[in-house]
Scaffold this active site. Structure first.
Site, PDB file in Angstrom:
ATOM      1  N   SER A  54       0.837  -1.204   0.000  1.00  0.00           N
ATOM      2  CA  SER A  54       0.000   0.000   0.000  1.00  0.00           C
ATOM      3  C   SER A  54       0.870   1.251   0.000  1.00  0.00           C
ATOM      4  CB  SER A  54      -0.928   0.037   1.216  1.00  0.00           C
ATOM      5  OG  SER A  54      -1.662   1.259   1.208  1.00  0.00           O
ATOM      6  N   VAL A  59       7.317   1.938   4.395  1.00  0.00           N
ATOM      7  CA  VAL A  59       8.265   1.243   3.518  1.00  0.00           C
ATOM      8  C   VAL A  59       7.840   1.394   2.056  1.00  0.00           C
ATOM      9  CG1 VAL A  59       9.329  -0.987   2.954  1.00  0.00           C
ATOM     10  CG2 VAL A  59       8.950  -0.362   5.344  1.00  0.00           C
ATOM     11  N   CYS A  60       6.551   1.305   1.779  1.00  0.00           N
ATOM     12  CA  CYS A  60       6.065   1.462   0.401  1.00  0.00           C
ATOM     13  C   CYS A  60       6.329   2.874  -0.111  1.00  0.00           C
ATOM     14  CB  CYS A  60       4.571   1.148   0.329  1.00  0.00           C
ATOM     15  SG  CYS A  60       4.166  -0.546   0.804  1.00  0.00           S
ATOM     16  N   ASP A  61       6.138   3.853   0.746  1.00  0.00           N
ATOM     17  CA  ASP A  61       6.437   5.244   0.428  1.00  0.00           C
ATOM     18  C   ASP A  61       7.917   5.375   0.070  1.00  0.00           C
ATOM     19  OD1 ASP A  61       7.629   7.895   1.420  1.00  0.00           O
ATOM     20  OD2 ASP A  61       5.505   8.408   1.503  1.00  0.00           O
TER      21      ASP A  61
END
Length: 166
Positions: A54, A59-61
């Site tokens: 997401s 971490v995805c950012d």
């Protein structure tokens, strides 16, 4: 199949595990304007496909920002980030964060990508963190299924694989 955990708990991946040397499976995802995008749409280019659970998590950012920075330095490499976030949320996030070098795509409608690449988490209907490099002739040249979905991928290995692919 790859063994993946999410916050330390084992999860079930749906679909087929992709391996180096495989012909890259086609898929159908949505762009931020709701238009359909397939692997075939980028034929003739090297593709670095960054898969995230997401866009609204730390971490995805960071992963999306890192590949956005690197994409500006890569010749003939298209960087795609795929999650099951809604296209509207992806568009909002990209606009707020100046993401211009990566195409962020949504697999929310059909989970077509998740199933084709074996990253759809059955229990959560999220995608497991992974990175794939597909060369210009649609052959998979690099695969990383991140064993713990909340960990970072090996950025350097993925970037070097993208640079080496033709």
């Amino acid at each position: 199949m790859a063994n993946i955990t999410f916050k330390g708990n084992p999860v079930t991946l749906i679909g087929n595990e992709v391996k180096v040397g495989d012909k890259a499976p086609n898929f159908k995802v949505l762009a931020n304007d709701l238009s359909e995008v397939t692997l075939s749409d980028t034929k003739g280019s090297v593709r670095l496909i960054s898969v995230i659970p997401s866009i609204d998590t730390g971490v995805c950012d960071a992963q999306t920002r890192r590949f956005n920075e690197e994409a500006a330095k890569l010749d003939n490499v298209k960087v795609l980030t795929i999650s099951v976030d809604l296209p509207f949320a992806q568009k909002r996030w990209c606009g707020a964060n100046g993401i211009e070098n990566v195409q962020v795509l949504s697999d929310h409608r059909d989970a077509s990508f998740g199933q084709a690449y074996g990253v759809l988490i059955k229990e959560l209907r999220l995608l497991a963190r992974a990175v794939f490099v597909v060369d210009s002739s649609d052959t998979v040249t690099y695969v990383e299924y991140v064993s713990e979905a909340t960990n970072h991928p090996n950025y350097e290995a993925a970037i070097e694989a993208a640079k080496a692919a033709k």
